[in-house]
Write a protein that holds these residues in place. Structure first.
Motif, PDB file in Angstrom:
ATOM      1  N   GLN A  89       0.853  -1.184   0.000  1.00  0.00           N
ATOM      2  CA  GLN A  89       0.000   0.000   0.000  1.00  0.00           C
ATOM      3  C   GLN A  89       0.884   1.226   0.000  1.00  0.00           C
ATOM      4  O   GLN A  89       1.857   1.305   0.751  1.00  0.00           O
ATOM      5  CB  GLN A  89      -0.929   0.017   1.218  1.00  0.00           C
ATOM      6  CG  GLN A  89      -1.839   1.245   1.282  1.00  0.00           C
ATOM      7  CD  GLN A  89      -2.845   1.169   2.424  1.00  0.00           C
ATOM      8  OE1 GLN A  89      -3.023   0.121   3.038  1.00  0.00           O
ATOM      9  NE2 GLN A  89      -3.512   2.274   2.697  1.00  0.00           N
TER      10      GLN A  89
ATOM     11  N   THR B 219      -9.093   7.058   3.158  1.00  0.00           N
ATOM     12  CA  THR B 219      -8.175   5.914   3.077  1.00  0.00           C
ATOM     13  C   THR B 219      -8.526   4.812   4.074  1.00  0.00           C
ATOM     14  O   THR B 219      -8.543   3.630   3.711  1.00  0.00           O
ATOM     15  CB  THR B 219      -6.727   6.383   3.286  1.00  0.00           C
ATOM     16  OG1 THR B 219      -6.296   7.079   2.111  1.00  0.00           O
ATOM     17  CG2 THR B 219      -5.790   5.206   3.528  1.00  0.00           C
TER      18      THR B 219
ATOM     19  N   THR C  22      -9.551   1.213   2.723  1.00  0.00           N
ATOM     20  CA  THR C  22      -8.624   0.134   3.061  1.00  0.00           C
ATOM     21  C   THR C  22      -9.371  -1.031   3.718  1.00  0.00           C
ATOM     22  O   THR C  22      -9.147  -2.201   3.375  1.00  0.00           O
ATOM     23  CB  THR C  22      -7.527   0.646   4.003  1.00  0.00           C
ATOM     24  OG1 THR C  22      -6.743   1.630   3.323  1.00  0.00           O
ATOM     25  CG2 THR C  22      -6.619  -0.485   4.456  1.00  0.00           C
TER      26      THR C  22
ATOM     27  N   GLU D 105      -3.985   6.933  -4.025  1.00  0.00           N
ATOM     28  CA  GLU D 105      -3.473   5.886  -3.150  1.00  0.00           C
ATOM     29  C   GLU D 105      -3.895   4.543  -3.715  1.00  0.00           C
ATOM     30  O   GLU D 105      -4.915   4.442  -4.409  1.00  0.00           O
ATOM     31  CB  GLU D 105      -3.989   6.058  -1.720  1.00  0.00           C
ATOM     32  CG  GLU D 105      -3.213   5.236  -0.696  1.00  0.00           C
ATOM     33  CD  GLU D 105      -3.283   5.798   0.711  1.00  0.00           C
ATOM     34  OE1 GLU D 105      -2.659   5.219   1.601  1.00  0.00           O
ATOM     35  OE2 GLU D 105      -3.959   6.830   0.907  1.00  0.00           O
TER      36      GLU D 105
ATOM     37  N   ILE E 107      -3.672  -0.035  -3.203  1.00  0.00           N
ATOM     38  CA  ILE E 107      -3.261  -1.291  -2.583  1.00  0.00           C
ATOM     39  C   ILE E 107      -3.161  -2.311  -3.703  1.00  0.00           C
ATOM     40  O   ILE E 107      -4.044  -2.386  -4.568  1.00  0.00           O
ATOM     41  CB  ILE E 107      -4.275  -1.806  -1.546  1.00  0.00           C
ATOM     42  CG1 ILE E 107      -4.564  -0.755  -0.476  1.00  0.00           C
ATOM     43  CG2 ILE E 107      -3.760  -3.081  -0.880  1.00  0.00           C
ATOM     44  CD1 ILE E 107      -5.673  -1.160   0.480  1.00  0.00           C
TER      45      ILE E 107
END
Length: 213
Positions: free
Chosen positions: A143, A187, A191, A160, A162
């Motif tokens: 990540q 986030t 996540t 962002e 992952i």
């Protein structure tokens, strides 16, 4: 992730399933056409509660069509997006496989630099790396934030992501799940949603005729 041009891709059909929480919309297309995306989007948008939407249904429909076509550009195994109750798309998710005939798949440590290699982005700050044991097989999760070039190279945006590299024990292919989003303030929520979805990932190898082995 790139492969030598003179090596044939590994043909290893499989079935991929995820148990999505409410909000995730499966945008996988068979043909990848805008007409197919419109049929899918119309069905989804018509099921939404108009009282909860903060945008017009037509805007949600247009976003879903364009997003489905864009996500399916390279014919992934699975494409999805997470939409808020207000009708705003918050995250994209793609599942695909990688492998070359006669080339051993990389090990768990070797795959990390490949996961961090983006053709149109520069990694920013600290990278979080975790090794997991998922239902689909052993996995490594990375990540990080990235500075992404905009279309035609004009300007930059911060996003962002992952990436999960899954090593199914009954296959030679490497399964990659990629989740991306731009609202950094969300986030933690995204996540959790991504990790929860990937924990349910099931990979079933298929025989030559498309049947389960």
């Amino acid at each position: 992730m790139t492969a030598p041009e003179d090596v044939a891709p590994l043909e290893e059909p499989f079935e991929c399933t995820l148990d999505f929480q409410p909000g995730w919309i499966d945008l996988t297309l068979r043909e990848g056409t805008k007409a197919e995306a419109a049929v899918l989007a119309r069905k989804v948008v018509n099921s939404l509660n108009p009282l909860g939407l903060e945008i017009e249904k037509s805007a949600a429909f247009d976003d879903m069509v364009d997003r489905a076509v864009d996500l399916n550009e390279n014919m992934p195994t699975l494409a999805a997006a997470y939409y808020s109750e207000a009708g705003e798309a918050l995250a994209n998710l793609l599942v695909d496989s990688y492998g070359d005939e006669g080339v051993p798949r990389p090990g768990m440590d070797d795959v990390i630099p490949l996961l961090l290699k983006w053709g149109n982005a520069k990694i920013l700050g600290e990278v979080q790396i975790t090794k997991l044991d998922l239902a689909g097989g052993p996995a490594v999760r990375v990540q990080a934030m990235a500075q992404v070039k905009r279309m035609f190279g004009f300007g930059r945006k911060i996003a962002e992501f992952i990436k999960y590299a899954v090593f199914p024990p009954d296959m030679q292919s490497l399964i990659i799940v990629t989740v991306t989003w731009e609202k950094i303030a969300l986030t933690e929520q995204i996540t959790e949603l991504a990790d929860e979805a990937v924990r349910t990932l099931r990979i079933t190898p298929l025989g030559p005729g498309g049947g389960k082995e």
